[in-house]
Design a protein around this motif. Structure first.
Motif, PDB file in Angstrom:
ATOM      1  N   PRO A   1     -39.479 -66.474 -11.030  1.00 38.56           N
ATOM      2  CA  PRO A   1     -40.134 -67.061 -10.857  1.00 38.56           C
ATOM      3  C   PRO A   1     -40.257 -68.555 -10.903  1.00 38.56           C
ATOM      4  CG  PRO A   1     -41.167 -65.616 -12.109  1.00 38.56           C
ATOM      5  CD  PRO A   1     -38.867 -65.483 -12.677  1.00 38.56           C
ATOM      6  N   GLN A   2     -39.760 -68.885 -12.163  1.00 41.92           N
ATOM      7  CA  GLN A   2     -39.199 -70.682 -12.155  1.00 41.92           C
ATOM      8  C   GLN A   2     -38.290 -71.103 -11.965  1.00 41.92           C
ATOM      9  OE1 GLN A   2     -41.911 -72.089 -13.871  1.00 41.92           O
ATOM     10  NE2 GLN A   2     -43.041 -70.102 -13.804  1.00 41.92           N
ATOM     11  N   THR A   3     -37.665 -70.254 -10.716  1.00 39.69           N
ATOM     12  CA  THR A   3     -36.930 -70.967  -9.515  1.00 39.69           C
ATOM     13  C   THR A   3     -37.328 -72.068  -9.021  1.00 39.69           C
ATOM     14  OG1 THR A   3     -35.715 -68.904  -9.051  1.00 39.69           O
ATOM     15  CG2 THR A   3     -35.245 -70.710  -7.200  1.00 39.69           C
ATOM     16  N   THR A   4     -36.247 -73.391  -9.210  1.00 40.37           N
ATOM     17  CA  THR A   4     -37.590 -74.224  -8.635  1.00 40.37           C
ATOM     18  C   THR A   4     -36.285 -74.930  -7.203  1.00 40.37           C
ATOM     19  OG1 THR A   4     -35.339 -75.647  -9.812  1.00 40.37           O
ATOM     20  CG2 THR A   4     -37.313 -76.148 -10.210  1.00 40.37           C
ATOM     21  N   CYS A   5     -36.203 -75.632  -6.115  1.00 40.97           N
ATOM     22  CA  CYS A   5     -35.621 -75.224  -5.288  1.00 40.97           C
ATOM     23  C   CYS A   5     -36.114 -76.572  -4.191  1.00 40.97           C
ATOM     24  CB  CYS A   5     -36.226 -74.103  -3.838  1.00 40.97           C
ATOM     25  SG  CYS A   5     -38.167 -75.168  -3.265  1.00 40.97           S
ATOM     26  N   SER A   6     -34.980 -77.211  -3.323  1.00 40.10           N
ATOM     27  CA  SER A   6     -35.548 -78.503  -2.104  1.00 40.10           C
ATOM     28  C   SER A   6     -35.256 -77.761  -1.233  1.00 40.10           C
ATOM     29  CB  SER A   6     -34.885 -79.364  -2.532  1.00 40.10           C
ATOM     30  OG  SER A   6     -33.386 -79.005  -2.343  1.00 40.10           O
ATOM     31  N   VAL A   7     -36.344 -78.081  -0.410  1.00 45.57           N
ATOM     32  CA  VAL A   7     -35.830 -76.984   1.790  1.00 45.57           C
ATOM     33  C   VAL A   7     -35.605 -78.380   2.607  1.00 45.57           C
ATOM     34  CG1 VAL A   7     -37.010 -76.013   3.631  1.00 45.57           C
ATOM     35  CG2 VAL A   7     -37.158 -75.307   0.684  1.00 45.57           C
ATOM     36  N   TYR A   8     -34.480 -77.982   2.815  1.00 48.58           N
ATOM     37  CA  TYR A   8     -34.194 -79.677   3.824  1.00 48.58           C
ATOM     38  C   TYR A   8     -34.246 -79.293   5.351  1.00 48.58           C
ATOM     39  CZ  TYR A   8     -32.123 -81.953  -0.013  1.00 48.58           C
ATOM     40  OH  TYR A   8     -32.581 -82.772  -1.490  1.00 48.58           O
ATOM     41  N   GLU A   9     -34.688 -79.915   6.232  1.00 50.46           N
ATOM     42  CA  GLU A   9     -34.184 -79.270   7.611  1.00 50.46           C
ATOM     43  C   GLU A   9     -33.195 -80.342   8.352  1.00 50.46           C
ATOM     44  OE1 GLU A   9     -38.572 -80.400   9.445  1.00 50.46           O
ATOM     45  OE2 GLU A   9     -37.831 -81.997  10.293  1.00 50.46           O
ATOM     46  N   ILE A  10     -32.922 -79.021   9.370  1.00 48.25           N
ATOM     47  CA  ILE A  10     -31.656 -80.120  10.490  1.00 48.25           C
ATOM     48  C   ILE A  10     -32.590 -79.534  11.938  1.00 48.25           C
ATOM     49  CG2 ILE A  10     -29.561 -79.735  11.330  1.00 48.25           C
ATOM     50  CD1 ILE A  10     -28.790 -78.811   8.317  1.00 48.25           C
ATOM     51  N   ILE A  11     -32.590 -80.798  12.779  1.00 46.51           N
ATOM     52  CA  ILE A  11     -33.141 -80.603  14.173  1.00 46.51           C
ATOM     53  C   ILE A  11     -31.610 -80.095  14.373  1.00 46.51           C
ATOM     54  CG2 ILE A  11     -33.032 -81.735  16.101  1.00 46.51           C
ATOM     55  CD1 ILE A  11     -35.558 -81.842  14.260  1.00 46.51           C
ATOM     56  N   VAL A  12     -31.953 -78.690  16.445  1.00 45.63           N
ATOM     57  CA  VAL A  12     -30.668 -78.056  16.322  1.00 45.63           C
ATOM     58  C   VAL A  12     -31.024 -78.035  17.464  1.00 45.63           C
ATOM     59  CG1 VAL A  12     -29.543 -76.974  13.952  1.00 45.63           C
ATOM     60  CG2 VAL A  12     -31.339 -76.209  15.490  1.00 45.63           C
ATOM     61  N   THR A  13     -30.454 -77.208  18.263  1.00 47.62           N
ATOM     62  CA  THR A  13     -30.598 -77.201  19.685  1.00 47.62           C
ATOM     63  C   THR A  13     -30.915 -75.884  19.831  1.00 47.62           C
ATOM     64  OG1 THR A  13     -28.555 -76.511  20.637  1.00 47.62           O
ATOM     65  CG2 THR A  13     -29.364 -79.077  20.597  1.00 47.62           C
ATOM     66  N   ASP A  14     -31.573 -74.988  21.337  1.00 44.81           N
ATOM     67  CA  ASP A  14     -31.810 -73.369  21.113  1.00 44.81           C
ATOM     68  C   ASP A  14     -30.046 -73.117  21.476  1.00 44.81           C
ATOM     69  OD1 ASP A  14     -33.983 -73.853  21.049  1.00 44.81           O
ATOM     70  OD2 ASP A  14     -34.017 -74.159  23.346  1.00 44.81           O
ATOM     71  N   ARG A  15     -28.806 -73.788  21.729  1.00 42.67           N
ATOM     72  CA  ARG A  15     -27.637 -73.346  21.812  1.00 42.67           C
ATOM     73  C   ARG A  15     -27.152 -73.344  20.500  1.00 42.67           C
ATOM     74  NH1 ARG A  15     -24.511 -70.437  23.735  1.00 42.67           N
ATOM     75  NH2 ARG A  15     -22.166 -70.650  24.650  1.00 42.67           N
ATOM     76  N   GLN A  16     -27.549 -73.735  19.473  1.00 44.40           N
ATOM     77  CA  GLN A  16     -27.213 -73.967  18.644  1.00 44.40           C
ATOM     78  C   GLN A  16     -27.503 -72.565  17.421  1.00 44.40           C
ATOM     79  OE1 GLN A  16     -27.896 -78.200  17.339  1.00 44.40           O
ATOM     80  NE2 GLN A  16     -25.362 -78.442  17.387  1.00 44.40           N
ATOM     81  N   ILE A  17     -28.789 -72.866  17.972  1.00 44.74           N
ATOM     82  CA  ILE A  17     -29.001 -71.484  16.762  1.00 44.74           C
ATOM     83  C   ILE A  17     -28.908 -70.069  17.326  1.00 44.74           C
ATOM     84  CG2 ILE A  17     -31.445 -70.208  16.841  1.00 44.74           C
ATOM     85  CD1 ILE A  17     -32.387 -72.208  15.105  1.00 44.74           C
ATOM     86  N   GLU A  18     -28.896 -70.179  18.604  1.00 43.71           N
ATOM     87  CA  GLU A  18     -28.061 -69.057  19.699  1.00 43.71           C
ATOM     88  C   GLU A  18     -26.895 -69.199  18.663  1.00 43.71           C
ATOM     89  OE1 GLU A  18     -26.489 -68.224  24.103  1.00 43.71           O
ATOM     90  OE2 GLU A  18     -28.229 -68.460  23.793  1.00 43.71           O
TER      91      GLU A  18
END
Length: 182
Positions: A72-89
Motif C-alpha cells: 500500500p505504500q507504493t509510490t508512482c507517477s502517471v504520465y499521459e500520451i496523446i494518441v489517435t483512435d486508430r493507435q488505441i485500436e
C-alpha cells in the motif's frame, strides 16, 4: 479526436525493485500502460501471483486487489500520451493477442540484464515491463525515442518530452483511482 493512454511508473519497495533501483538510481522501476485515467484497464509484464515474484509474465494489473494491494505504500507517477483512435485500436488489438497467448508469455529476466549490459536480449515470447509498453506504443506508431524496446527502461518514459506528468505520489492516493474505487 485525440485520446490518451497512461503510463504508470511504480516503486513497490520490494527486494527485487530495491535491487534494480540500486543499479538504475531511478525513482521507479516498473511500468504499465492503461487505456483509462482510472487505471482500470492496466497491462504490463510482472507478477502473475502477488506473493511470487518468480512466476511472472503478461498480466492485466488490478491496483486494488492484485500485487499493489500487498504494497500500500507504493509510490508512482502517471504520465499521459496523446494518441489517435486508430493507435488505441492497434494497441488494444495487440493486447488481445497477448491475452490469447498469455500462458506462453514469460517475463524476460535476461532482457533486464541486457539493458544493464546495453545489449538487447529478446528471447521469443518474453518481455520485461518497459519493453512491453514500449513495443506496444511503437507498433501503434508512437515513437517516444530512438531506442529499441528491448533497451527501454521505466525511467525513459519519465524522461521523454512526449509524455506529460499528471500525478506523482502514493498510488492509492491517485485521485481518479480513488473516485473509481468509490
Amino acid at each position: 479526436m485525440d485520446k490518451k493512454v497512461y503510463i504508470l511508473l511504480t516503486d513497490t519497495g520490494t527486494v527485487f525493485t530495491k535491487t534494480i533501483k540500486q543499479y538504475t538510481k531511478a525513482p521507479y522501476n516498473h511500468s504499465s500502460i492503461a487505456f483509462d485515467e482510472h487505471l482500470l484497464e492496466l497491462y504490463s509484464f510482472g507478477r502473475k501471483n502477488p506473493r511470487n515474484p518468480l512466476y511472472a509474465g503478461f498480466i492485466k494489473e488490478d491496483i486494488l486487489n492484485g500485487t499493489y494491494k500487498l504494497y500500500p505504500q507504493t509510490t508512482c507517477s502517471v504520465y499521459e500520451i496523446i494518441v489517435t483512435d486508430r493507435q488505441i485500436e492497434k494497441m488494444k488489438r495487440m493486447i488481445g493477442l497477448f491475452e490469447r497467448k498469455k500462458d506462453q508469455m514469460i517475463y524476460n529476466i535476461f532482457g533486464v540484464i541486457g539493458v544493464a549490459l546495453r545489449e538487447p536480449l529478446e528471447p521469443r515470447g518474453s518481455y520485461f515491463c518497459s519493453q512491453f509498453v514500449s513495443e506496444l506504443l511503437e507498433r501503434a506508431g508512437i515513437k517516444l525515442w530512438n531506442k529499441i524496446p528491448a533497451l527501454v527502461t521505466p525511467d525513459d518514459f519519465r524522461r521523454s518530452d512526449k509524455t506529460k506528468l499528471v500525478y506523482e505520489g502514493l498510488l492509492l492516493d491517485y485521485p481518479p483511482l480513488k473516485k473509481a474505487a468509490k
